[in-house]
Design a protein around this motif. Structure first.
Motif: not given
Length: 100
Positions: A4-5, A7-8, A11-12, A25-26
């Motif tokens: 998930d990290y 994949n983010q 986007g971030v 994570s962000q």
């Protein structure tokens, strides 16, 4: 398989404006670290989660503070030393268990 990290990350990094509050994570993505390292930095008092730390609860961070820290070379050096030391301890413990 991507986490998930992972994949983010796109986007971030492509946000025009970060939200006021960042998840662990962000915050890690903005700082260029792995999400697991954030807890170590909180423990070393190099990061301050909003509302304090509650065991087992999600942590959130002020995006303004995270962005400022990402530009602070002294802070990045300190945080890198903490992470390196923790990884070294983790590896020593792992080696000790293997030799038992």
């Amino acid at each position: 398989m991507k986490s998930d990290y992972d994949n983010q990350i796109p986007g971030v990094l492509q946000m025009v404006r970060l939200p006021a509050r960042l998840t662990t994570s962000q915050a890690a993505i903005v700082l260029g670290m792995h999400a697991d390292h954030i807890g170590w930095l909180v423990g070393a008092k190099l990061l301050n989660p909003l509302g304090g730390v509650a065991p087992g609860k999600a942590m959130y961070f002020a995006s303004k503070e995270i962005e400022e820290l990402a530009l602070n070379v002294r802070w990045l050096n300190k945080s890198s030393r903490v992470i390196t030391a923790r990884i070294s301890i983790k590896n020593k413990n792992s080696d000790t268990r293997k030799n038992l």
